[in-house]
Scaffold this motif. Structure first.
Motif, PDB file in Angstrom:
ATOM      1  N   GLU A 183      27.693  46.725  41.780  1.00 23.51           N
ATOM      2  CA  GLU A 183      26.552  47.449  42.359  1.00 23.51           C
ATOM      3  C   GLU A 183      25.440  47.621  41.323  1.00 23.51           C
ATOM      4  O   GLU A 183      24.250  47.436  41.626  1.00 23.51           O
ATOM      5  N   VAL A 184      25.827  47.985  40.106  1.00 29.01           N
ATOM      6  CA  VAL A 184      24.834  48.131  39.037  1.00 29.01           C
ATOM      7  C   VAL A 184      24.192  46.781  38.724  1.00 29.01           C
ATOM      8  O   VAL A 184      22.971  46.686  38.537  1.00 29.01           O
ATOM      9  N   TRP A 185      24.994  45.735  38.669  1.00 24.53           N
ATOM     10  CA  TRP A 185      24.470  44.397  38.403  1.00 24.53           C
ATOM     11  C   TRP A 185      23.429  43.996  39.434  1.00 24.53           C
ATOM     12  O   TRP A 185      22.353  43.486  39.093  1.00 24.53           O
ATOM     13  N   LEU A 186      23.739  44.237  40.711  1.00 22.92           N
ATOM     14  CA  LEU A 186      22.783  43.910  41.766  1.00 22.92           C
ATOM     15  C   LEU A 186      21.489  44.693  41.578  1.00 22.92           C
ATOM     16  O   LEU A 186      20.391  44.152  41.783  1.00 22.92           O
ATOM     17  N   GLY A 187      21.608  45.946  41.156  1.00 24.93           N
ATOM     18  CA  GLY A 187      20.407  46.731  40.894  1.00 24.93           C
ATOM     19  C   GLY A 187      19.533  46.113  39.828  1.00 24.93           C
ATOM     20  O   GLY A 187      18.304  46.044  39.970  1.00 24.93           O
ATOM     21  N   PHE A 188      20.143  45.621  38.747  1.00 22.07           N
ATOM     22  CA  PHE A 188      19.365  44.979  37.691  1.00 22.07           C
ATOM     23  C   PHE A 188      18.777  43.648  38.166  1.00 22.07           C
ATOM     24  O   PHE A 188      17.643  43.305  37.812  1.00 22.07           O
ATOM     25  N   VAL A 189      19.534  42.892  38.947  1.00 21.04           N
ATOM     26  CA  VAL A 189      19.015  41.630  39.484  1.00 21.04           C
ATOM     27  C   VAL A 189      17.766  41.887  40.323  1.00 21.04           C
ATOM     28  O   VAL A 189      16.766  41.162  40.234  1.00 21.04           O
ATOM     29  N   GLU A 190      17.802  42.930  41.141  1.00 26.35           N
ATOM     30  CA  GLU A 190      16.651  43.257  41.983  1.00 26.35           C
ATOM     31  C   GLU A 190      15.459  43.707  41.134  1.00 26.35           C
ATOM     32  O   GLU A 190      14.311  43.334  41.395  1.00 26.35           O
ATOM     33  N   LEU A 191      15.715  44.520  40.106  1.00 29.55           N
ATOM     34  CA  LEU A 191      14.639  44.987  39.238  1.00 29.55           C
ATOM     35  C   LEU A 191      13.982  43.828  38.475  1.00 29.55           C
ATOM     36  O   LEU A 191      12.779  43.839  38.222  1.00 29.55           O
ATOM     37  N   LEU A 192      14.785  42.833  38.136  1.00 29.41           N
ATOM     38  CA  LEU A 192      14.290  41.709  37.341  1.00 29.41           C
ATOM     39  C   LEU A 192      13.892  40.510  38.195  1.00 29.41           C
ATOM     40  O   LEU A 192      13.624  39.429  37.659  1.00 29.41           O
TER      41      LEU A 192
END
Length: 322
Positions: A183-192
């Motif tokens: 879930e955290v990884w997906l958040g960073f992917v979306e931010l980047l």
């Protein structure tokens, strides 16, 4: 939950030095196994030489949460000062270091270190869509978000609470922590997203290639009588290029880096072996016992014997409270 080494956070690994593979700056993470390539770490900078986790890299991605204090995260191309409540990641295979800002005590981080395949199997749809675009973008070395960013509050809270899952160790914790990391990884992917859309990996620059060659040389030959010219020759560079590369990428001179690397190795030997001080001096390339004593005192503010006594007593106290 308070941070009490060997007590409240007993399920998290805690170190006072970085264990490197021979001949370079790749960190050895013994807790990461093929069956479950993951390790949770409590990083307490007070336990490190000069409250600094030295330059290193590893195959694993690093997700971190700042518990207390202000920490400098640095790569050869980026530098971020982060306070309590900040969260971020260091990409796989990225050279990086952390340091307590102004050398202040009390800098503590919680860290997930894991191989990207923990999230998805290589060559799968999830891998190609959500994992590889970020891990293969070498221009993205380091990214973080702070407590003032309300849009990332949920991401940071998920990352923070995921360490409680590890500590509790209830049946199925491995699946729960993997879900939280995903879930955290997906958040960073979306931010980047905008940066990921720029394209695939970039080739390492000539400076980065020189730096890696010179660091590998120091890691392999630090016990020997080497100097700046030897370090430069390892990358087919001039002495001037060597100085410029170290200054631009690491913020130190080659001589300072070599000395600090030797001191790091000496600290590890003093704290975790019973080798005589003279043997430590020889094995780390720091000369005679008397010269070693002077160099060590100038760097650490104490004699090698005093350092050994302090850290071995500290280890005994930790074992007694665990």
């Amino acid at each position: 939950m308070s941070v009490v080494p060997g007590c409240d956070w007993a399920a998290l690994a805690s170190f006072d030095h970085i264990e490197m593979r021979p001949g370079g700056r790749e960190e050895v993470l013994d807790g990461v196994v093929e069956e479950f390539p993951y390790l949770a770490v409590l990083s307490q900078h007070d336990r490190y030489h000069e409250r600094t986790v030295p330059w290193h890299w590893h195959q694993e991605v690093e997700l971190f949460y700042v518990l207390s204090g202000t920490v400098l995260y640095a790569t050869p191309h980026e530098r971020l000062e982060l306070g309590p409540g900040a969260a971020g990641f260091v990409n796989a295979n990225v050279l990086h270091m952390t340091r307590a800002v102004d050398g202040r005590p009390g800098v503590d981080l919680l860290i997930h270190e894991f191989r990207p395949r923990l999230i998805a199997e290589p060559r799968s749809l999830l891998w190609s869509r959500y994992v590889e675009p970020l891990t293969s973008t070498t221009s993205i070395e380091l990214f973080a978000t702070g407590p003032d960013d309300s849009a990332t509050r949920g991401l940071r809270e998920t990352l923070r609470s995921s360490f409680d899952v590890v500590e509790e160790g209830a049946p199925g914790w491995e699946l729960r922590v993997r879900d939280a990391i995903s879930e955290v990884w997906l958040g960073f992917v979306e931010l980047l997203g905008p940066r990921l859309a720029e394209g695939p990996a970039q080739m390492p620059s000539a400076r980065d290639e020189r730096l890696r060659a010179m660091l590998d040389f120091v890691g392999a030959h630090y016990p020997e009588r080497i100097g700046v010219l030897d370090v430069a020759a390892a990358a087919f560079a001039s002495e001037r290029e060597c100085h410029r590369t170290f200054r631009e990428a690491l913020g130190v001179t080659p001589a300072q880096y070599l000395r600090d690397y030797r001191i790091e190795q000496a600290c590890r030997m003093l704290a975790h072996t019973t080798r005589p001080v003279a043997a430590v001096a020889e094995l780390t390339g720091l000369g005679s016992a008397s010269h070693f004593g002077q160099t060590f005192r100038a760097a650490m503010g104490c004699t090698p014997s005093e350092y050994r006594h302090r850290w071995q007593n500290s280890d005994t106290r930790r074992q007694q409270t665990s």
